[in-house]
Each structure stands twice: as C-alpha cells, then as structure tokens.
Design a protein around this motif. Structure first.
Motif, PDB file in Angstrom:
ATOM      1  N   ASP A 119       0.808  -1.217   0.000  1.00 26.73           N
ATOM      2  CA  ASP A 119       0.000   0.000   0.000  1.00 26.73           C
ATOM      3  C   ASP A 119       0.840   1.266   0.000  1.00 26.73           C
ATOM      4  O   ASP A 119       0.470   2.271  -0.606  1.00 26.73           O
ATOM      5  N   VAL A 120       1.983   1.240   0.706  1.00 29.98           N
ATOM      6  CA  VAL A 120       2.757   2.462   0.900  1.00 29.98           C
ATOM      7  C   VAL A 120       4.207   2.106   1.192  1.00 29.98           C
ATOM      8  O   VAL A 120       4.498   1.041   1.741  1.00 29.98           O
ATOM      9  N   VAL A 121       5.108   2.986   0.817  1.00 29.78           N
ATOM     10  CA  VAL A 121       6.528   2.857   1.123  1.00 29.78           C
ATOM     11  C   VAL A 121       6.884   3.917   2.160  1.00 29.78           C
ATOM     12  O   VAL A 121       6.523   5.090   2.007  1.00 29.78           O
ATOM     13  N   VAL A 122       7.564   3.504   3.230  1.00 37.12           N
ATOM     14  CA  VAL A 122       7.929   4.410   4.318  1.00 37.12           C
ATOM     15  C   VAL A 122       9.451   4.487   4.409  1.00 37.12           C
ATOM     16  O   VAL A 122      10.112   3.483   4.658  1.00 37.12           O
ATOM     17  N   LEU A 123      10.003   5.677   4.202  1.00 33.23           N
ATOM     18  CA  LEU A 123      11.451   5.878   4.222  1.00 33.23           C
ATOM     19  C   LEU A 123      11.923   6.306   5.602  1.00 33.23           C
ATOM     20  O   LEU A 123      11.282   7.132   6.269  1.00 33.23           O
ATOM     21  N   THR A 124      13.054   5.750   6.028  1.00 35.65           N
ATOM     22  CA  THR A 124      13.718   6.190   7.255  1.00 35.65           C
ATOM     23  C   THR A 124      15.223   6.185   7.021  1.00 35.65           C
ATOM     24  O   THR A 124      15.707   5.754   5.983  1.00 35.65           O
ATOM     25  N   GLY A 125      15.974   6.660   8.039  1.00 35.17           N
ATOM     26  CA  GLY A 125      17.433   6.665   7.949  1.00 35.17           C
ATOM     27  C   GLY A 125      17.961   7.960   7.371  1.00 35.17           C
ATOM     28  O   GLY A 125      17.263   8.693   6.667  1.00 35.17           O
ATOM     29  N   GLY A 126      19.224   8.237   7.671  1.00 32.21           N
ATOM     30  CA  GLY A 126      19.833   9.475   7.200  1.00 32.21           C
ATOM     31  C   GLY A 126      19.845   9.628   5.699  1.00 32.21           C
ATOM     32  O   GLY A 126      19.683  10.727   5.161  1.00 32.21           O
ATOM     33  N   GLY A 127      20.024   8.510   4.971  1.00 33.61           N
ATOM     34  CA  GLY A 127      20.069   8.576   3.513  1.00 33.61           C
ATOM     35  C   GLY A 127      18.745   8.896   2.871  1.00 33.61           C
ATOM     36  O   GLY A 127      18.689   9.250   1.685  1.00 33.61           O
ATOM     37  N   SER A 128      17.660   8.783   3.638  1.00 34.21           N
ATOM     38  CA  SER A 128      16.330   9.029   3.074  1.00 34.21           C
ATOM     39  C   SER A 128      16.070  10.510   2.833  1.00 34.21           C
ATOM     40  O   SER A 128      15.098  10.872   2.173  1.00 34.21           O
ATOM     41  N   HIS A 129      16.940  11.382   3.382  1.00 37.54           N
ATOM     42  CA  HIS A 129      16.711  12.826   3.274  1.00 37.54           C
ATOM     43  C   HIS A 129      17.381  13.457   2.058  1.00 37.54           C
ATOM     44  O   HIS A 129      17.430  14.687   1.956  1.00 37.54           O
ATOM     45  N   LEU A 130      17.867  12.630   1.137  1.00 39.58           N
ATOM     46  CA  LEU A 130      18.401  13.175  -0.112  1.00 39.58           C
ATOM     47  C   LEU A 130      17.262  13.834  -0.883  1.00 39.58           C
ATOM     48  O   LEU A 130      16.239  13.198  -1.158  1.00 39.58           O
ATOM     49  N   PRO A 131      17.393  15.119  -1.229  1.00 35.34           N
ATOM     50  CA  PRO A 131      16.301  15.805  -1.930  1.00 35.34           C
ATOM     51  C   PRO A 131      15.888  15.059  -3.214  1.00 35.34           C
ATOM     52  O   PRO A 131      16.731  14.671  -4.019  1.00 35.34           O
ATOM     53  N   GLY A 132      14.590  14.851  -3.363  1.00 35.09           N
ATOM     54  CA  GLY A 132      14.060  14.204  -4.558  1.00 35.09           C
ATOM     55  C   GLY A 132      13.975  12.698  -4.491  1.00 35.09           C
ATOM     56  O   GLY A 132      13.364  12.072  -5.367  1.00 35.09           O
ATOM     57  N   LEU A 133      14.562  12.089  -3.456  1.00 33.72           N
ATOM     58  CA  LEU A 133      14.609  10.625  -3.404  1.00 33.72           C
ATOM     59  C   LEU A 133      13.222  10.000  -3.289  1.00 33.72           C
ATOM     60  O   LEU A 133      12.918   9.004  -3.952  1.00 33.72           O
ATOM     61  N   GLY A 134      12.371  10.594  -2.441  1.00 35.68           N
ATOM     62  CA  GLY A 134      11.037  10.037  -2.267  1.00 35.68           C
ATOM     63  C   GLY A 134      10.257   9.999  -3.574  1.00 35.68           C
ATOM     64  O   GLY A 134       9.640   8.985  -3.916  1.00 35.68           O
ATOM     65  N   GLN A 135      10.287  11.099  -4.316  1.00 34.17           N
ATOM     66  CA  GLN A 135       9.577  11.166  -5.596  1.00 34.17           C
ATOM     67  C   GLN A 135      10.198  10.203  -6.608  1.00 34.17           C
ATOM     68  O   GLN A 135       9.488   9.552  -7.391  1.00 34.17           O
ATOM     69  N   TYR A 136      11.505  10.086  -6.586  1.00 35.85           N
ATOM     70  CA  TYR A 136      12.212   9.185  -7.511  1.00 35.85           C
ATOM     71  C   TYR A 136      11.799   7.738  -7.254  1.00 35.85           C
ATOM     72  O   TYR A 136      11.496   6.983  -8.190  1.00 35.85           O
ATOM     73  N   LEU A 137      11.771   7.336  -5.980  1.00 32.85           N
ATOM     74  CA  LEU A 137      11.371   5.972  -5.633  1.00 32.85           C
ATOM     75  C   LEU A 137       9.897   5.744  -5.938  1.00 32.85           C
ATOM     76  O   LEU A 137       9.505   4.662  -6.397  1.00 32.85           O
ATOM     77  N   SER A 138       9.070   6.756  -5.701  1.00 33.96           N
ATOM     78  CA  SER A 138       7.650   6.636  -6.002  1.00 33.96           C
ATOM     79  C   SER A 138       7.408   6.413  -7.493  1.00 33.96           C
ATOM     80  O   SER A 138       6.594   5.577  -7.886  1.00 33.96           O
ATOM     81  N   SER A 139       8.136   7.154  -8.324  1.00 32.61           N
ATOM     82  CA  SER A 139       7.992   6.993  -9.774  1.00 32.61           C
ATOM     83  C   SER A 139       8.454   5.612 -10.231  1.00 32.61           C
ATOM     84  O   SER A 139       7.828   4.990 -11.089  1.00 32.61           O
ATOM     85  N   ALA A 140       9.555   5.123  -9.625  1.00 31.58           N
ATOM     86  CA  ALA A 140      10.095   3.825 -10.038  1.00 31.58           C
ATOM     87  C   ALA A 140       9.212   2.669  -9.580  1.00 31.58           C
ATOM     88  O   ALA A 140       9.085   1.655 -10.284  1.00 31.58           O
ATOM     89  N   SER A 141       8.596   2.805  -8.416  1.00 27.83           N
ATOM     90  CA  SER A 141       7.801   1.707  -7.856  1.00 27.83           C
ATOM     91  C   SER A 141       6.305   1.855  -8.095  1.00 27.83           C
ATOM     92  O   SER A 141       5.549   0.904  -7.883  1.00 27.83           O
ATOM     93  N   ARG A 142       5.884   3.055  -8.515  1.00 28.02           N
ATOM     94  CA  ARG A 142       4.468   3.363  -8.707  1.00 28.02           C
ATOM     95  C   ARG A 142       3.681   3.161  -7.415  1.00 28.02           C
ATOM     96  O   ARG A 142       2.570   2.640  -7.416  1.00 28.02           O
ATOM     97  N   LEU A 143       4.302   3.577  -6.328  1.00 28.61           N
ATOM     98  CA  LEU A 143       3.690   3.485  -5.010  1.00 28.61           C
ATOM     99  C   LEU A 143       3.849   4.818  -4.288  1.00 28.61           C
ATOM    100  O   LEU A 143       4.825   5.535  -4.519  1.00 28.61           O
ATOM    101  N   PRO A 144       2.917   5.164  -3.408  1.00 28.94           N
ATOM    102  CA  PRO A 144       3.108   6.379  -2.603  1.00 28.94           C
ATOM    103  C   PRO A 144       4.266   6.185  -1.631  1.00 28.94           C
ATOM    104  O   PRO A 144       4.447   5.105  -1.066  1.00 28.94           O
ATOM    105  N   VAL A 145       5.055   7.224  -1.450  1.00 27.90           N
ATOM    106  CA  VAL A 145       6.223   7.179  -0.565  1.00 27.90           C
ATOM    107  C   VAL A 145       6.119   8.295   0.460  1.00 27.90           C
ATOM    108  O   VAL A 145       5.795   9.441   0.117  1.00 27.90           O
ATOM    109  N   THR A 146       6.392   7.972   1.715  1.00 28.37           N
ATOM    110  CA  THR A 146       6.344   8.972   2.782  1.00 28.37           C
ATOM    111  C   THR A 146       7.534   8.787   3.705  1.00 28.37           C
ATOM    112  O   THR A 146       8.149   7.712   3.732  1.00 28.37           O
TER     113      THR A 146
END
Length: 354
Positions: free
Chosen positions: A289-316
C-alpha cells in the motif's frame, strides 16, 4: 502504576544513536502512550563500523561513552540491533511445538539449508501464524541466522563501553515496531531504512514482517561517488550531494556531481524495486500500500519522488516519534523534519518491552 524504561541502541556506520522510552503498566500496547525520556547521537569516523559490523571496537566504545555522558542515560542496560548481508532472514514453516523448544531445535532443523555452519551462527525464529498442514499442526514464521562473529564484535564494543546488552534484535523487526502505528498498523507497508552503507527493506502486513532484505548500499556510497567524480573531500561532497539531489535539473558546473548521484541512487532504487516485485509475485492478494522511508540517507532531496515513480507506489517519510509523549529532558524540536533517523533505536526499545 508500574513503569519500565528501555534504551534502544543503534550502532550505525556513521553514528551511534540511542533512545530511552518509558512504558506504562500496559507496555507498548497499553492505554498510556510511551514517553521518550532521553535521546542522543554521536558521529563515528568512517571505517569504525563497516557494513553493519564493528571493526574498530575501541573507537566505537569511546563514542558510546561520549553518548552516555552527553545524553545522561541513567541505565547501562541496552537493546542492540544487527542487520547486514551476513544476517539471513527467510520464511520457514516448522512443526508446531512450544516456542522455547522450537528455538532450541533450530540447529537440527535448518542446518542443511544454511550457507554457514550452525556452530558459527546465532539462530532465532519469529513466529507469524499457525496452521494445520499435511503433517499436522505447524508454525509459519521467519528464521533469522546471523554470523556469530558479526554479533560478537558489536556486543564486545558495547561491553567495552561499560554497557550491558540485554538483548540483540534484528534491525528490520525494530523498524516495523517503531512505525506500524495509526494507519500503517492495518496496511501492507514497505519500510526502507537507508543508512550510511546498508539499506534495510522490510515488508510487513498488519504489523507482521513478511519479507526482509539487506542491500549493501546507502547514503555514504552516494557521497563517495561524488567525492570521486569531483576530486573533493567527503565533507564537501556531502554538501554537494544535498545540493544537487536526485531528479533535478542542474547547471553545467554540477553535471558531474548529478551523474555520480544518479548512478548510485538508480542502482539502489532498482534493487529496492526488485524486492517489491519479488514480494508482489509471491503475495498476489496483499499488494504493498505504501513505502515508508527512514534513515539518514532518506533525506536526499528528490529521493522520495524518484522511488515513487520507479515503484508506482506512494512514498512517505516515517515518524517513529508520532504518538509518543516527550519528557522535558528531550529537545524534541531539534529533530523536526529528521525524526526518521531515530527509527531504529526507538524500535529496539519497543522490542524488549513488548
């Protein structure tokens, strides 16, 4: 009312982090929300911890002593986590028996299926369900097999700092406990913790882990690629990495940096996406249903949108502090926007109190 305090300790590749939680008489599921009592982190020099394993024990022990002095933790009892490619996690069905007896039987039941000798492994089993199979009552669950020397190295560093490890837990399970509250408690969620050199992916359904993967790449790999491409020191490369992000247009002077970031992030995201595809292929009736990012590396600008586009899943971004009360000893505002970096120590504290 009886209360319990537990300290979760995360030994990462770039820092050591600890969180102290206080639980009421009902524990994590009681009516009274847990209270965050103390929280702290101390950076580690590069190379002190490699791929989730302590390789410079005295350096790590010194950082832990500093952490205890700064955060003023009153107890020396801790729960520590493990998680890297030397820790195997796989689904396994076994004949039913009392849990203590089942765990004691693991060396005899799984020895032929592991790429390591059971003498060199620490084995654990996480039951998720029971069912009636062809051979009678059975247990469905997840086998955890860790190289003994990997765990021992981390335990020894903790003990050298004067601390007492009460329990060694799997980082992936800690992530699930830290974050499956509210809407996520009833969802099928993919938790992706991007550390400095390891990315942990755990997919859970209704709070129960179903798939765990450890990927040998993280935020430091991106920084190192930028440093190599531009010939600059790592601190400067880190700042440039945050400036260019992933998926953004950049000027000619940042093209090389952008390409370096993209090369590493693209490979990591593809590995994460492949994990999702593998899960979907084996769980057709329970899509993520959803992808949840954590960890210091998750704060790279644009990463959430990039992963969302690649997986076709909402990312938060995950917030392990949601629903927790904070004591006056915690400067909660200092973590605003970066709550996800403490998911592991919070989840580790939840484990021993469960």
């Amino acid at each position: 009312m009886a209360t319990t305090r537990v300290i979760g300790l995360d030994i990462g590749s770039s820092s050591v982090r600890a969180a102290e939680l206080e639980f009421g008489s009902g524990g994590p599921t009681g009516k009274t929300p847990p209270t965050l009592v103390r929280l702290g982190q101390v950076p580690l020099p590069i190379g002190a911890v490699r791929d989730g394993e302590v390789v410079q024990p005295e350096t790590v022990a010194s950082a832990l002593r500093q952490l205890w002095a700064q955060a003023k933790f009153e107890s020396k009892d801790v729960v520590i986590g493990v998680g890297n490619q030397r820790v195997i996690v796989r689904e396994l069905d076994l004949p039913w028996m009392p849990l203590a007896q089942l765990k004691a039987s693991l060396p005899y039941q799984v020895g032929d299926s592991l790429p390591m000798s059971t003498d060199d492994a620490l084995l654990d089993y996480y039951p998720t369900a029971e069912f009636d199979g062809p051979q009678g009552r059975s247990v469905q669950g997840m086998l955890v097999a860790a190289q003994r020397d990997t765990v021992n190295a981390n335990v020894m560093a903790v003990e050298s700092a004067g601390l007492r490890p009460r329990m060694v837990d799997l980082n992936a399970f800690a992530l699930v406990r830290a974050l499956t509250r509210g809407e996520l408690a009833g969802a099928t969620a993919a938790f992706v913790d991007i550390g400095a050199s390891i990315t942990t992916v755990v997919i859970s359904s209704h709070g129960t882990p179903r798939l765990v993967r450890s990927l040998p790449s993280g935020g430091h790999n991106v920084t190192a690629a930028v440093a190599s491409a531009l010939g600059v020191p790592l601190p400067e490369a880190e700042a440039i990495k945050r400036e260019v992000g992933i998926g953004f247009a950049v000027g000619p002077d940042r093209t090389s940096a952008s390409e370096a970031v993209s090369a590493v992030v693209r490979a990591l995201v593809e590995s994460v996406r492949n994990t999702f595809v593998y899960y979907a292929g084996n769980n057709a009736g329970a899509p993520i249903d959803v992808v949840v990012l954590t960890g210091g590396g998750s704060h790279l600008p644009g990463l959430g949108q990039y992963l969302s586009s690649a997986s076709r899943l909402p990312v938060t971004l995950g917030d392990p502090l949601a629903g927790l009360r904070s004591a006056k000893t915690v400067q909660r505002e200092a973590l605003n926007g970066h709550e996800s970096v403490v998911a592991l120590p919070v989840g580790l504290a939840y484990g021993v109190a469960a």
